[in-house]
Write an enzyme that holds these catalytic residues in place. Structure first.
Site, PDB file in Angstrom:
ATOM      1  N   ASN A  62       0.796  -1.229   0.000  1.00 49.25           N
ATOM      2  CA  ASN A  62       0.000   0.000   0.000  1.00 49.25           C
ATOM      3  C   ASN A  62       0.829   1.279   0.000  1.00 49.25           C
ATOM      4  OD1 ASN A  62       0.576  -1.000   2.658  1.00 49.25           O
ATOM      5  ND2 ASN A  62      -0.770   0.558   3.499  1.00 49.25           N
TER       6      ASN A  62
ATOM      7  N   GLU B  21       4.198  -3.602  12.476  1.00 50.83           N
ATOM      8  CA  GLU B  21       3.020  -2.752  12.372  1.00 50.83           C
ATOM      9  C   GLU B  21       1.979  -3.569  11.619  1.00 50.83           C
ATOM     10  OE1 GLU B  21       0.141  -1.053  11.013  1.00 50.83           O
ATOM     11  OE2 GLU B  21       1.510  -0.119   9.564  1.00 50.83           O
TER      12      GLU B  21
ATOM     13  N   CYS C 191      -3.379   1.415   6.720  1.00 50.42           N
ATOM     14  CA  CYS C 191      -3.482   0.921   8.095  1.00 50.42           C
ATOM     15  C   CYS C 191      -4.077   1.957   9.042  1.00 50.42           C
ATOM     16  CB  CYS C 191      -2.117   0.473   8.602  1.00 50.42           C
ATOM     17  SG  CYS C 191      -0.848   1.755   8.521  1.00 50.42           S
TER      18      CYS C 191
END
Length: 477
Positions: A156, A252, A286
């Site tokens: 992403n 993450e 995210c």
């Protein structure tokens, strides 16, 4: 747009190498082949690790001013080629060209901050005479690089999230091996090219392209790799932890980000910020806004304005400056999101707008009355879908916002400082944005979450802390 497929090489221990077996890289907008990259083997990854052993020694012995200069030169290289980098990000991924240019700008900033932080890796003196019998001892500690870092990066943010691992690793004197997302490897190879042109010594950086199930375990489990820095999904992160063994882990792992809107908020600002936060990069973010808790006294007004603004969002050609949102990364991902939305509707959720798929495109979607037992209510959507909830007060909003196994970032809109601080204290997240959506970050701040959202922190200074260890030095006089 047509692209001549020439076949990119991967960057293995300071050399550009090709392989007979390749992986096609597709533009998700029309599924056209942009280019190909080598499909690395287990042996390739082992070669990268062996080279990194040499590179780690070279990096650790590199003077700080040299590390700084190399990183700055890499940033200069990217800045001079902004259009190439932005077009590559947009072609291989989901971002519109406007979103891609912003990512390039952030990458340059990430590298420049990394260069500056290299000069601030410091220790401090220790008062050994605090202990009776140690009056004749003096000393200090300093931080030293841990060695080889394995970085596994997502699709992403195919440039800046790689830079967030490479920049701090080089700044702190480590070697690093990057395994980029299989669907978006081109941007990371361009980053490797920037460092090669900047004069980074051979063996310090490798970008190894290939399938995760073929080369990922080699990187994760090898004892010479002293840290794994991973950005991706919770399930994959848990699998890495089980396999990695005795090494440092930085992760993450995404989120299900909440935003709270109270009755005293600036609703126009809240709508605009939350819409942008929800649909940036087609919701594949995210930090993306997924759940919005609106105080019931302003729910109707907020809902109407939010749906109206969502319907005005322009979906289409990524390369057009007029487009707000492009496709998801693959049609398979769009189908996954479609199934999640349909499940929620079948269980009683109400569709206010969106809910339509065309290939890899999925329209910006807003749902209300989503039952708690829906997958979409508890898990990360990673798509352009927002859930609206009406709540009577702040305490209820906080309780419901916390009721998931994620805690990356959150947002709250209010003009009441007392309520803002109550949310700051009580929300289980790694960061809270006041009068902004959850989707706000600068590259120098500590970034990471709690619960299923990960371990450790990124953000250059804080990544450097993760990538170094303190060594104590004590002199007996």
């Amino acid at each position: 747009m047509t692209t001549q497929v020439s076949g990119r090489k991967m960057y293995l221990a300071g050399k550009w190498v090709s392989r007979d077996r390749t992986i096609p890289v597709y533009d998700p907008q029309d599924h056209s082949i942009i280019d190909t990259v080598p499909a690395a083997t287990k042996e390739d990854m082992l070669q990268a690790i062996e080279a990194a052993k040499i590179g780690a020694k070279a990096a650790a012995n590199m003077p700080v001013h040299e590390r700084m200069a190399i990183i700055q030169k890499a940033a200069d290289y990217i800045e001079e080629r902004k259009e190439l980098f932005a077009r590559t990000i947009s072609r291989e991924g989901s971002k519109t060209i406007r979103e891609a240019y912003k990512e390039v700008k952030r990458c340059i900033e990430t590298l420049r901050i990394s260069s500056e932080e290299a000069r601030r890796i410091q220790g401090e003196t220790i008062s050994f005479d605090q202990m009776p019998g140690s009056e004749n001892r003096v000393g200090y500690y300093y931080r030293f690089p841990i060695g080889i870092i394995g970085a596994i990066t997502p699709f992403n943010d195919p440039l800046n999230l790689v830079a967030h691992k490479v920049g701090p690793a080089i700044a702190s004197g480590n070697a690093i091996i990057v395994k980029p997302a299989t669907v978006t490897p081109l941007s990371s190879l361009l980053l490797a090219e920037a460092f090669a042109r900047a004069g980074l010594p051979s063996n310090v950086l490798s970008v190894v392209t290939g399938y995760g199930n073929e080369i990922g375990d080699v990187l994760v489990t090898h004892p010479a790799v002293r840290m794994i820095s991973f950005t991706g999904g919770l399930e994959a992160g848990e699998e890495i932890i089980r396999k990695a063994g005795m090494k440092k882990i930085g992760m993450e792992l995404g989120s299900n980000s909440p935003v709270i809107v109270l009755e005293d908020a600036d609703l126009r600002e809240a709508v605009e910020s939350a819409v942008s936060g929800a649909f940036w990069a087609a919701g594949q973010n995210c930090l993306g806004v997924q759940r919005i808790y609106v105080q019931e006294s302003v729910m109707d007004e907020f809902q109407q304005a939010f749906v109206e603004r969502t319907r005005s969002y322009r979906v289409g050609d990524k390369q057009s400056e007029l487009t707000d949102m492009g496709p998801l990364i693959t049609e398979k991902e769009a189908i996954r999101v479609e199934h999640l939305v349909n499940e929620a509707i079948e269980k009683g959720a109400v569709l206010l707008t969106g809910g339509e798929r065309n290939g890899a495109f999925y329209s910006p979607t807003v749902l209300i009355n989503v039952p708690d037992d829906c997958t979409i209510a508890k898990e990360e959507i990673f798509g352009p879908v927002v859930l609206l909830y009406s709540v009577p007060d702040l305490d209820t909003a906080i309780q419901e916002a916390n009721d998931v196994n994620y805690g990356l970032q959150a947002g709250i809109f209010t003009n009441n400082i007392e309520k803002a601080f109550r949310a700051i204290k009580q929300m289980d997240v790694g960061g809270i944005m006041v009068n902004d959506s959850s989707d706000y970050r600068i590259d120098s701040m500590p970034f990471g979450g709690v619960k299923g959202s990960g371990l450790g922190r990124e953000g250059i200074k804080f990544a450097i802390q993760e990538m170094t260890e303190p060594k104590v030095v004590c002199f007996k006089l």
